[in-house]
Design a protein around this motif. Sequence first.
Motif, PDB file in Angstrom:
ATOM      1  N   LEU A 150       0.830  -1.203   0.000  1.00 30.50           N
ATOM      2  CA  LEU A 150       0.000   0.000   0.000  1.00 30.50           C
ATOM      3  C   LEU A 150       0.865   1.254   0.000  1.00 30.50           C
ATOM      4  O   LEU A 150       0.569   2.227  -0.691  1.00 30.50           O
ATOM      5  N   LEU A 151       1.931   1.230   0.783  1.00 31.63           N
ATOM      6  CA  LEU A 151       2.837   2.376   0.821  1.00 31.63           C
ATOM      7  C   LEU A 151       3.491   2.594  -0.538  1.00 31.63           C
ATOM      8  O   LEU A 151       3.646   3.729  -1.001  1.00 31.63           O
ATOM      9  N   ILE A 152       3.880   1.517  -1.202  1.00 30.91           N
ATOM     10  CA  ILE A 152       4.501   1.640  -2.529  1.00 30.91           C
ATOM     11  C   ILE A 152       3.501   2.197  -3.533  1.00 30.91           C
ATOM     12  O   ILE A 152       3.834   3.044  -4.360  1.00 30.91           O
ATOM     13  N   VAL A 153       2.250   1.747  -3.445  1.00 30.36           N
ATOM     14  CA  VAL A 153       1.203   2.267  -4.331  1.00 30.36           C
ATOM     15  C   VAL A 153       1.048   3.770  -4.159  1.00 30.36           C
ATOM     16  O   VAL A 153       0.855   4.505  -5.128  1.00 30.36           O
ATOM     17  N   SER A 154       1.174   4.250  -2.923  1.00 30.48           N
ATOM     18  CA  SER A 154       0.938   5.664  -2.658  1.00 30.48           C
ATOM     19  C   SER A 154       2.026   6.555  -3.250  1.00 30.48           C
ATOM     20  O   SER A 154       1.768   7.710  -3.574  1.00 30.48           O
ATOM     21  N   ASP A 155       3.257   6.032  -3.396  1.00 29.30           N
ATOM     22  CA  ASP A 155       4.358   6.841  -3.931  1.00 29.30           C
ATOM     23  C   ASP A 155       5.437   5.931  -4.504  1.00 29.30           C
ATOM     24  O   ASP A 155       6.509   5.759  -3.910  1.00 29.30           O
ATOM     25  N   PRO A 156       5.191   5.320  -5.656  1.00 27.85           N
ATOM     26  CA  PRO A 156       6.162   4.358  -6.203  1.00 27.85           C
ATOM     27  C   PRO A 156       7.505   4.973  -6.568  1.00 27.85           C
ATOM     28  O   PRO A 156       8.523   4.278  -6.547  1.00 27.85           O
ATOM     29  N   ILE A 157       7.534   6.264  -6.885  1.00 32.96           N
ATOM     30  CA  ILE A 157       8.813   6.882  -7.257  1.00 32.96           C
ATOM     31  C   ILE A 157       9.748   6.913  -6.055  1.00 32.96           C
ATOM     32  O   ILE A 157      10.923   6.508  -6.147  1.00 32.96           O
ATOM     33  N   SER A 158       9.254   7.371  -4.914  1.00 33.93           N
ATOM     34  CA  SER A 158      10.088   7.405  -3.712  1.00 33.93           C
ATOM     35  C   SER A 158      10.535   6.011  -3.317  1.00 33.93           C
ATOM     36  O   SER A 158      11.688   5.794  -2.913  1.00 33.93           O
ATOM     37  N   TRP A 159       9.635   5.040  -3.426  1.00 35.73           N
ATOM     38  CA  TRP A 159       9.993   3.684  -3.050  1.00 35.73           C
ATOM     39  C   TRP A 159      10.950   3.052  -4.053  1.00 35.73           C
ATOM     40  O   TRP A 159      11.751   2.171  -3.688  1.00 35.73           O
ATOM     41  N   LEU A 160      10.904   3.482  -5.296  1.00 35.57           N
ATOM     42  CA  LEU A 160      11.876   2.989  -6.266  1.00 35.57           C
ATOM     43  C   LEU A 160      13.273   3.480  -5.907  1.00 35.57           C
ATOM     44  O   LEU A 160      14.258   2.730  -5.972  1.00 35.57           O
ATOM     45  N   TYR A 161      13.374   4.744  -5.519  1.00 30.51           N
ATOM     46  CA  TYR A 161      14.642   5.272  -5.031  1.00 30.51           C
ATOM     47  C   TYR A 161      15.138   4.456  -3.837  1.00 30.51           C
ATOM     48  O   TYR A 161      16.299   4.040  -3.778  1.00 30.51           O
ATOM     49  N   ILE A 171      11.048  -4.535  -3.223  1.00 25.61           N
ATOM     50  CA  ILE A 171      10.568  -3.159  -3.297  1.00 25.61           C
ATOM     51  C   ILE A 171      10.847  -2.569  -4.669  1.00 25.61           C
ATOM     52  O   ILE A 171       9.994  -1.899  -5.265  1.00 25.61           O
ATOM     53  N   TYR A 172      12.030  -2.817  -5.203  1.00 24.36           N
ATOM     54  CA  TYR A 172      12.414  -2.272  -6.504  1.00 24.36           C
ATOM     55  C   TYR A 172      11.474  -2.772  -7.596  1.00 24.36           C
ATOM     56  O   TYR A 172      10.930  -1.991  -8.377  1.00 24.36           O
ATOM     57  N   ARG A 173      11.253  -4.094  -7.637  1.00 23.53           N
ATOM     58  CA  ARG A 173      10.382  -4.669  -8.666  1.00 23.53           C
ATOM     59  C   ARG A 173       8.957  -4.143  -8.518  1.00 23.53           C
ATOM     60  O   ARG A 173       8.321  -3.777  -9.509  1.00 23.53           O
ATOM     61  N   GLU A 174       8.454  -4.112  -7.302  1.00 21.14           N
ATOM     62  CA  GLU A 174       7.076  -3.653  -7.065  1.00 21.14           C
ATOM     63  C   GLU A 174       6.898  -2.216  -7.528  1.00 21.14           C
ATOM     64  O   GLU A 174       5.900  -1.865  -8.171  1.00 21.14           O
ATOM     65  N   ALA A 175       7.864  -1.371  -7.206  1.00 19.27           N
ATOM     66  CA  ALA A 175       7.771   0.041  -7.602  1.00 19.27           C
ATOM     67  C   ALA A 175       7.816   0.190  -9.114  1.00 19.27           C
ATOM     68  O   ALA A 175       7.088   1.018  -9.686  1.00 19.27           O
ATOM     69  N   VAL A 176       8.650  -0.594  -9.788  1.00 17.82           N
ATOM     70  CA  VAL A 176       8.726  -0.527 -11.250  1.00 17.82           C
ATOM     71  C   VAL A 176       7.390  -0.932 -11.869  1.00 17.82           C
ATOM     72  O   VAL A 176       6.887  -0.274 -12.793  1.00 17.82           O
ATOM     73  N   VAL A 177       6.787  -2.017 -11.369  1.00 18.52           N
ATOM     74  CA  VAL A 177       5.503  -2.487 -11.910  1.00 18.52           C
ATOM     75  C   VAL A 177       4.447  -1.383 -11.814  1.00 18.52           C
ATOM     76  O   VAL A 177       3.712  -1.127 -12.783  1.00 18.52           O
ATOM     77  N   HIS A 178       4.381  -0.713 -10.673  1.00 19.90           N
ATOM     78  CA  HIS A 178       3.372   0.343 -10.500  1.00 19.90           C
ATOM     79  C   HIS A 178       3.699   1.577 -11.348  1.00 19.90           C
ATOM     80  O   HIS A 178       2.788   2.211 -11.891  1.00 19.90           O
ATOM     81  N   LEU A 179       4.955   1.912 -11.454  1.00 21.93           N
ATOM     82  CA  LEU A 179       5.309   3.087 -12.251  1.00 21.93           C
ATOM     83  C   LEU A 179       5.036   2.863 -13.732  1.00 21.93           C
ATOM     84  O   LEU A 179       4.595   3.774 -14.436  1.00 21.93           O
ATOM     85  N   VAL A 180       5.287   1.663 -14.219  1.00 18.11           N
ATOM     86  CA  VAL A 180       4.986   1.354 -15.621  1.00 18.11           C
ATOM     87  C   VAL A 180       3.495   1.530 -15.870  1.00 18.11           C
ATOM     88  O   VAL A 180       3.082   2.110 -16.882  1.00 18.11           O
ATOM     89  N   GLY A 181       2.664   1.062 -14.949  1.00 19.21           N
ATOM     90  CA  GLY A 181       1.212   1.213 -15.105  1.00 19.21           C
ATOM     91  C   GLY A 181       0.751   2.648 -15.016  1.00 19.21           C
ATOM     92  O   GLY A 181      -0.201   3.049 -15.690  1.00 19.21           O
TER      93      GLY A 181
END
Length: 417
Positions: A150-161, A171-181
Motif C-alpha cells: 500500500l505504501l509503494i502504491v501511494s508513492d512508487p517513485i520514492s519507493w523505487l529510489y 521493493i524495486y520490482r514492485e515500484a517498477v511495476v506500479h510506475l509502468v502502469g
Amino acid sequence: MDDSNFPVFSDGDVRVWIGLKVYQLHSGVLEHHSRYFRYALREAPRFEGFAHFHVVPSQLTEVGALTLQESVSSPLAFESQFDDPAKVRAYWENILRALYKIKPNLHLPGRQLTAVASGLANLGDFIGSKAIVDEGIDLALQDLGQGLFLLIVSDPISWLYFGSRIRSKTIYREAVVHLVGRLPGLTPEDLERLVFLPQYTRDLLLDSYRTVCDAKKAAEALLWGYGSDLNDGPDSPMMKAVGLFRQWIAQHKALGNNIVSWDGGARLYRTIASGGQAYLPGDQFRYVYSPSVGELEAREILDRLAQVKDDVKQFVAPLLVNESRFDPQRFGQLPYLTCAKIDDDALPWNEWAIEDGNNSDTGLLGSEAGSDDSWISWADLESSDDAMADESSEKVERFHHLRQAKVVSNSVEPDEA
C-alpha cells in the motif's frame, strides 16, 4: 551464539553506552559487520576488561555518533546533549540489533515508518554496515505484508529510489511495476522526479513500458479486427452482432479510452474482460435495432453478441494479469494496469555491485556482507513498552496526483523521463 541474550552477553567484551542503557556485545560480531568497529577496535584501550563506546552529538548525523572512551561518562550528560534522546536511543539500538541479525523495529512511537527506515539506512552507511543494515530494513519492511505494498502504491517513485538504495529486489520490482502502469498519467512534477533516477532504472522503466504498450497494441489490433475472418453474410445475426461490437469499440477509441488514455486503457480492457452486461446491454441493442428487427432475430443477435463478448475476452486477458503483490481483492482495483513482468535478470544487480565497489564508505566487503543465517524478529526477544504506531493499517490516500488527462503518450522517449 544465543541471540536471545541481546543486548547483554556474559562473554561480551565491548560495551556500548546509549544513555542509561549498556549493551555488552562481542567484538568479533561488531568487527564482522561494521567497518567503523573494525578499525576502532584494532587498538582500543580496555577499561575493566571492556572497550567502551558512547553515543555523542555529531554534526554528521542528528542521532549522534559513536566514540571510543576509556571510562563511563555521566548518563545525565546524554539526556542533556540531545534534543530527542528517545530517538537517539531507538535508532542506535536498532543498528546494534541489525549487527546481530535481529530485524529492526520500524514502528517507533510518533515517527513515520518511512522516515525511520531511511534514517536507519543513513546510520548503517555511516558506520560502514550498509549490507547488514539494509538487509534488516528490507526484511522488516516485507514483514508489513500488504501494508508495504500500500505504501509503494501511494508513492512508487520514492519507493523505487529507496528500493534501489537498500538493494531490495522486492521493493524495486514492485515500484517498477506500479510506475509502468502509472506512466501515462504521471504529472509533470512526477516526470521531473524520474529524471534523477539512475540511467539503468530509467531504461528498465521505459523498456518495460514499451513492452506493455506493444502488448496493448497487439490486443487492440485483435479487437478492431474481430470478425474479419467470418464468412457469414452481412445481414446474418452474427455479423450484426460483430457490427455492434465494432461500433462500440470504435466509439471508445475515438474518445481516447484505449491505450492513449491517462489510465493506459485499464478501464476499457477490464470492461471487455467482464463481458456480460458490463457493456452493450440488451436495452442499448433495442435502441439501435428496434423496430426493424423481429423478436426472434433480436434474440439470435443477442446470443451471437454474447458469443462475441466471450471470444474477445482472451485478447485482453494478458493485460489484466497482476504482476504486483498488491491485493486488489482486498483493497479494490487500482486505476491502472500492473501487468509489467520484471524478471530477475532485468534487475540491476551488476550496476549495484559496481556502485558499491566504487564507494569506499559503503562497499560490500566480504566480512560485512550478510550471511545465509536466518534473521529473527526483535519482537521475539522482548516486548516494547512503547505504543507502536501501526502505520500499515491506516488508510493510504492513493493516486491523489493522478490527473484525469493524458500527460505522456504511449511512445515516451528516454530523454522525456
